[in-house]
Design a protein around this motif. Sequence first.
Motif, PDB file in Angstrom:
ATOM      1  N   ARG A  11       4.240   7.812   1.805  1.00 15.35           N
ATOM      2  CA  ARG A  11       5.304   6.973   2.365  1.00 15.35           C
ATOM      3  C   ARG A  11       5.134   6.761   3.862  1.00 15.35           C
ATOM      4  NH1 ARG A  11       8.640  10.773  -0.373  1.00 15.35           N
ATOM      5  NH2 ARG A  11       8.870  10.075  -2.508  1.00 15.35           N
ATOM      6  N   ALA A  12       4.509   7.723   4.537  1.00 19.38           N
ATOM      7  CA  ALA A  12       4.362   7.664   5.993  1.00 19.38           C
ATOM      8  C   ALA A  12       3.278   6.689   6.457  1.00 19.38           C
ATOM      9  CB  ALA A  12       4.064   9.062   6.532  1.00 19.38           C
ATOM     10  N   PHE A  13       2.375   6.288   5.564  1.00 12.60           N
ATOM     11  CA  PHE A  13       1.342   5.331   5.960  1.00 12.60           C
ATOM     12  C   PHE A  13       1.985   3.987   6.278  1.00 12.60           C
ATOM     13  CE2 PHE A  13      -1.535   8.059   3.283  1.00 12.60           C
ATOM     14  CZ  PHE A  13      -2.331   8.491   4.333  1.00 12.60           C
ATOM     15  N   ALA A  14       1.446   3.304   7.280  1.00 12.65           N
ATOM     16  CA  ALA A  14       1.987   2.010   7.700  1.00 12.65           C
ATOM     17  C   ALA A  14       1.964   1.014   6.550  1.00 12.65           C
ATOM     18  CB  ALA A  14       1.177   1.472   8.875  1.00 12.65           C
ATOM     19  N   HIS A  15       3.110   0.381   6.311  1.00  9.08           N
ATOM     20  CA  HIS A  15       3.262  -0.680   5.317  1.00  9.08           C
ATOM     21  C   HIS A  15       3.025  -0.221   3.875  1.00  9.08           C
ATOM     22  CE1 HIS A  15       3.435  -3.211   8.817  1.00  9.08           C
ATOM     23  NE2 HIS A  15       2.240  -2.793   9.179  1.00  9.08           N
ATOM     24  N   ALA A  16       3.124   1.073   3.617  1.00  5.70           N
ATOM     25  CA  ALA A  16       2.952   1.577   2.248  1.00  5.70           C
ATOM     26  C   ALA A  16       4.188   1.228   1.432  1.00  5.70           C
ATOM     27  CB  ALA A  16       2.734   3.081   2.253  1.00  5.70           C
ATOM     28  N   THR A  17       3.959   0.824   0.188  1.00  2.45           N
ATOM     29  CA  THR A  17       5.057   0.543  -0.732  1.00  2.45           C
ATOM     30  C   THR A  17       4.992   1.536  -1.888  1.00  2.45           C
ATOM     31  OG1 THR A  17       3.745  -1.059  -1.972  1.00  2.45           O
ATOM     32  CG2 THR A  17       5.117  -1.919  -0.192  1.00  2.45           C
ATOM     33  N   VAL A  29       3.474   4.649  -8.045  1.00  3.59           N
ATOM     34  CA  VAL A  29       2.301   4.016  -7.451  1.00  3.59           C
ATOM     35  C   VAL A  29       2.556   3.730  -5.977  1.00  3.59           C
ATOM     36  CG1 VAL A  29       0.781   2.002  -7.540  1.00  3.59           C
ATOM     37  CG2 VAL A  29       1.741   2.925  -9.646  1.00  3.59           C
ATOM     38  N   TYR A  30       1.564   4.058  -5.140  1.00  3.98           N
ATOM     39  CA  TYR A  30       1.617   3.733  -3.719  1.00  3.98           C
ATOM     40  C   TYR A  30       0.550   2.697  -3.424  1.00  3.98           C
ATOM     41  CZ  TYR A  30       4.820   7.538  -3.069  1.00  3.98           C
ATOM     42  OH  TYR A  30       5.929   8.341  -3.155  1.00  3.98           O
ATOM     43  N   ALA A  31       0.946   1.678  -2.655  1.00  4.69           N
ATOM     44  CA  ALA A  31       0.027   0.590  -2.350  1.00  4.69           C
ATOM     45  C   ALA A  31       0.271   0.102  -0.921  1.00  4.69           C
ATOM     46  CB  ALA A  31       0.231  -0.561  -3.323  1.00  4.69           C
ATOM     47  N   VAL A  32      -0.706  -0.605  -0.403  1.00  8.29           N
ATOM     48  CA  VAL A  32      -0.578  -1.282   0.886  1.00  8.29           C
ATOM     49  C   VAL A  32      -1.050  -2.712   0.662  1.00  8.29           C
ATOM     50  CG1 VAL A  32      -2.840  -0.458   1.701  1.00  8.29           C
ATOM     51  CG2 VAL A  32      -1.136  -1.259   3.352  1.00  8.29           C
ATOM     52  N   GLY A  33      -0.183  -3.679   0.960  1.00 12.16           N
ATOM     53  CA  GLY A  33      -0.539  -5.072   0.750  1.00 12.16           C
ATOM     54  C   GLY A  33      -0.906  -5.393  -0.689  1.00 12.16           C
ATOM     55  N   GLY A  34      -0.338  -4.677  -1.635  1.00  9.61           N
ATOM     56  CA  GLY A  34      -0.632  -4.895  -3.044  1.00  9.61           C
ATOM     57  C   GLY A  34      -1.861  -4.149  -3.553  1.00  9.61           C
ATOM     58  N   LYS A  35      -2.582  -3.475  -2.680  1.00  6.18           N
ATOM     59  CA  LYS A  35      -3.769  -2.705  -3.072  1.00  6.18           C
ATOM     60  C   LYS A  35      -3.368  -1.246  -3.232  1.00  6.18           C
ATOM     61  CE  LYS A  35      -6.655  -6.156  -2.592  1.00  6.18           C
ATOM     62  NZ  LYS A  35      -7.519  -6.680  -3.606  1.00  6.18           N
ATOM     63  N   LYS A  36      -3.588  -0.701  -4.406  1.00  7.74           N
ATOM     64  CA  LYS A  36      -3.156   0.661  -4.711  1.00  7.74           C
ATOM     65  C   LYS A  36      -4.064   1.705  -4.074  1.00  7.74           C
ATOM     66  CE  LYS A  36      -1.398  -1.099  -9.047  1.00  7.74           C
ATOM     67  NZ  LYS A  36      -1.567  -2.485  -8.696  1.00  7.74           N
ATOM     68  N   PHE A  37      -3.431   2.805  -3.602  1.00  7.30           N
ATOM     69  CA  PHE A  37      -4.233   3.896  -3.050  1.00  7.30           C
ATOM     70  C   PHE A  37      -3.874   5.261  -3.621  1.00  7.30           C
ATOM     71  CE2 PHE A  37      -0.763   3.403   0.025  1.00  7.30           C
ATOM     72  CZ  PHE A  37      -0.377   4.708   0.290  1.00  7.30           C
ATOM     73  N   SER A 100      -8.343   7.075   1.042  1.00  7.52           N
ATOM     74  CA  SER A 100      -7.938   6.151  -0.016  1.00  7.52           C
ATOM     75  C   SER A 100      -7.062   5.038   0.558  1.00  7.52           C
ATOM     76  CB  SER A 100      -7.200   6.917  -1.115  1.00  7.52           C
ATOM     77  OG  SER A 100      -6.932   6.087  -2.212  1.00  7.52           O
ATOM     78  N   TYR A 101      -6.132   5.395   1.442  1.00  7.05           N
ATOM     79  CA  TYR A 101      -5.277   4.395   2.092  1.00  7.05           C
ATOM     80  C   TYR A 101      -6.127   3.422   2.918  1.00  7.05           C
ATOM     81  CZ  TYR A 101      -2.202   2.340   5.568  1.00  7.05           C
ATOM     82  OH  TYR A 101      -1.565   1.448   6.384  1.00  7.05           O
ATOM     83  N   GLN A 102      -7.036   3.956   3.723  1.00 13.43           N
ATOM     84  CA  GLN A 102      -7.875   3.097   4.565  1.00 13.43           C
ATOM     85  C   GLN A 102      -8.749   2.176   3.720  1.00 13.43           C
ATOM     86  OE1 GLN A 102      -7.736   2.410   7.714  1.00 13.43           O
ATOM     87  NE2 GLN A 102      -6.125   3.902   8.075  1.00 13.43           N
ATOM     88  N   LYS A 103      -9.251   2.675   2.604  1.00 13.67           N
ATOM     89  CA  LYS A 103     -10.070   1.860   1.704  1.00 13.67           C
ATOM     90  C   LYS A 103      -9.243   0.701   1.146  1.00 13.67           C
ATOM     91  CE  LYS A 103     -13.637   0.892  -0.911  1.00 13.67           C
ATOM     92  NZ  LYS A 103     -14.812   0.268  -0.370  1.00 13.67           N
ATOM     93  N   ALA A 104      -8.014   0.990   0.733  1.00 16.50           N
ATOM     94  CA  ALA A 104      -7.143  -0.067   0.210  1.00 16.50           C
ATOM     95  C   ALA A 104      -6.826  -1.082   1.303  1.00 16.50           C
ATOM     96  CB  ALA A 104      -5.856   0.541  -0.349  1.00 16.50           C
ATOM     97  N   ARG A 105      -6.503  -0.594   2.486  1.00 16.03           N
ATOM     98  CA  ARG A 105      -6.170  -1.490   3.601  1.00 16.03           C
ATOM     99  C   ARG A 105      -7.363  -2.342   4.010  1.00 16.03           C
ATOM    100  NH1 ARG A 105      -2.372  -2.460   7.440  1.00 16.03           N
ATOM    101  NH2 ARG A 105      -3.133  -2.938   9.525  1.00 16.03           N
ATOM    102  N   SER A 106      -8.541  -1.751   4.033  1.00 15.95           N
ATOM    103  CA  SER A 106      -9.723  -2.504   4.455  1.00 15.95           C
ATOM    104  C   SER A 106     -10.137  -3.546   3.419  1.00 15.95           C
ATOM    105  CB  SER A 106     -10.887  -1.559   4.748  1.00 15.95           C
ATOM    106  OG  SER A 106     -11.364  -0.969   3.562  1.00 15.95           O
ATOM    107  N   SER A 107      -9.665  -3.408   2.183  1.00 25.69           N
ATOM    108  CA  SER A 107     -10.006  -4.394   1.161  1.00 25.69           C
ATOM    109  C   SER A 107      -9.124  -5.643   1.253  1.00 25.69           C
ATOM    110  CB  SER A 107      -9.931  -3.778  -0.234  1.00 25.69           C
ATOM    111  OG  SER A 107      -8.602  -3.514  -0.583  1.00 25.69           O
ATOM    112  N   LEU A 108      -8.096  -5.593   2.097  1.00 26.39           N
ATOM    113  CA  LEU A 108      -7.258  -6.772   2.323  1.00 26.39           C
ATOM    114  C   LEU A 108      -8.029  -7.766   3.192  1.00 26.39           C
ATOM    115  CD1 LEU A 108      -3.897  -4.987   3.216  1.00 26.39           C
ATOM    116  CD2 LEU A 108      -4.468  -6.075   1.051  1.00 26.39           C
ATOM    117  N   THR A 109      -7.690  -9.026   3.061  1.00 24.27           N
ATOM    118  CA  THR A 109      -8.330 -10.021   3.913  1.00 24.27           C
ATOM    119  C   THR A 109      -7.807  -9.864   5.338  1.00 24.27           C
ATOM    120  OG1 THR A 109      -6.614 -11.688   3.581  1.00 24.27           O
ATOM    121  CG2 THR A 109      -8.445 -11.658   1.992  1.00 24.27           C
ATOM    122  N   LYS A 110      -8.509 -10.454   6.265  1.00 24.26           N
ATOM    123  CA  LYS A 110      -8.099 -10.392   7.665  1.00 24.26           C
ATOM    124  C   LYS A 110      -6.692 -10.984   7.835  1.00 24.26           C
ATOM    125  CE  LYS A 110     -10.514 -11.069  11.943  1.00 24.26           C
ATOM    126  NZ  LYS A 110     -11.566 -11.810  12.649  1.00 24.26           N
TER     127      LYS A 110
END
Length: 121
Positions: A11-17, A29-37, A100-110
Amino acid sequence: MNTQQLQQRCRAFAHATETLHASPGNILVYAVGGKKFAYFKTSEPEMGRFSLRVAPDLFLGLTAMPGVKPARYMGRFHWVTLVDAGSFPPEWLVELLAWSYQKARSSLTKAERAALDGKPL
């Protein structure tokens, strides 16, 4: 470190849902920008198990450890399931979650990352 503490970290990760999928899956399920981590089981008999993505070079070594197995249906994408979080060092779990969070975030488009951060392109 128990699963509740790991969920607080997620929950503490930026923009985590956080999304709870009820019966029959019973998965949090935890995700960032729709990408699950991260995934957490919320019902018996698998309560306390959680899954996350790991670096491909760590996958085989981790799945050879007791209490770690390839995640069901997601193992081919380098996801692992940890059966009991309390049996692993907390620093190690935090490091795996962060990766895992960084991997999900980096898979988002710019553009998606910019939108999350509220910045124009």
